[in-house]
Design an enzyme around this catalytic site. Structure first.
Site, PDB file in Angstrom:
ATOM      1  CE1 TYR A   1      -4.421  -2.217   4.598  1.00 12.39           C
ATOM      2  CE2 TYR A   1      -3.613   0.021   4.276  1.00 12.39           C
ATOM      3  CZ  TYR A   1      -4.000  -1.202   3.759  1.00 12.39           C
ATOM      4  OH  TYR A   1      -3.964  -1.408   2.398  1.00 12.39           O
TER       5      TYR A   1
ATOM      6  CB  SER B   1      -0.897   0.014   1.248  1.00 16.07           C
ATOM      7  OG  SER B   1      -1.526   1.264   1.434  1.00 16.07           O
TER       8      SER B   1
END
Length: 250
Positions: A152, A139
């Protein structure tokens, strides 16, 4: 690396980015998708060609053992593993009753530790192939964390480091052929996964899948999708500015 005539495992392949990768690659490859929800997997099987579904929770050790055994038995030509399954909890560390420890534990297990385990168990099978690769779906948050995605972001930063170490480790092996390691780093993507943080404003999962395919064909190992490319340049020039940009208006 070639993007046809492969046997590809995609974790979390029943929806979102994983499903679109399966859709794009299914015309020229044999695809195996995994996930926890049988209904999603079977729907994908009914829509696509050259696809097999295996219900498995990558966080569950017994499920992983069964998955690895089935791949060895029924899919001996497996030569690409796309670690796509992921989890994100949206909260702030300052929220009352944030339960940050529990949420971060889930994210670290799903987004990092489960990938380490599956990769280690499938590495011997991939080493028997003429050409092979691992693809880790990371990400933009691996570069700078967002305050609404604290666990996350940490898990994706860990995955980013792991992907680099795995790549270098495999390059140093005398055993050939080389197993390649790709890392796919999307920005915000319009999927149900990111609905709570404005995913409708993100790029399409189809664009992510197509970028991945082009990168694999060109042996681009760290794949900065869409806005990630510009954000990475900002991060290199000023990590502080990148951090502020990631957390603007949050």
């Amino acid at each position: 690396m070639k993007t046809s005539k492969n046997t590809i495992l995609i974790t979390g392949g029943g929806s979102g980015i994983g499903l679109e990768i399966a859709r794009l690659f299914s015309t020229d490859n044999n695809i195996i998708i995994t996930g926890r929800t049988s209904e999603k997997l079977q729907k994908a099987v009914s829509e696509l060609q050259n696809i097999t579904a295996i219900v498995a929770d990558i966080n569950n050790a017994a499920d992983v053992e069964n998955l690895v055994a089935e791949l060895r038995k029924n899919h001996p030509k497996l030569n690409m593993v796309i670690n796509n399954a992921g989890l994100a909890n949206y909260y702030k560390l300052t929220d009352e009753n944030a339960n940050a420890f529990e949420k971060a534990s889930e994210e670290i297990l799903t987004n990092y530790l489960s990938i380490v385990r599956l990769t280690e168990k499938l590495l011997p099978q991939l080493q028997t192939q003429q050409e092979a690769a691992f693809v880790n779906v990371s990400s933009i948050a691996a570069f700078s964390p967002g305050i609404v995605l604290p666990g996350y972001a940490v898990s994706k930063a860990a995955l980013h480091s792991y992907s680099q170490v795995l790549r270098i480790s495999l390059e140093k092996l005398e055993k050939k052929p080389l197993i390649k390691v790709f890392e796919l780093m999307p920005p915000l993507v319009n999927t149900s996964f990111s609905k709570e943080i404005g995913g409708q404003n993100g790029i399409s999962p189809e664009e992510v899948a197509l970028t991945l395919k082009n990168a694999i064909e060109s042996d681009i190992f760290e794949i900065h999708v869409g806005a990630t490319a510009d954000f990475y340049k900002l991060y290199l020039s000023s990590p502080e500015a990148a951090l502020q940009t990631m957390n603007a208006n949050k």
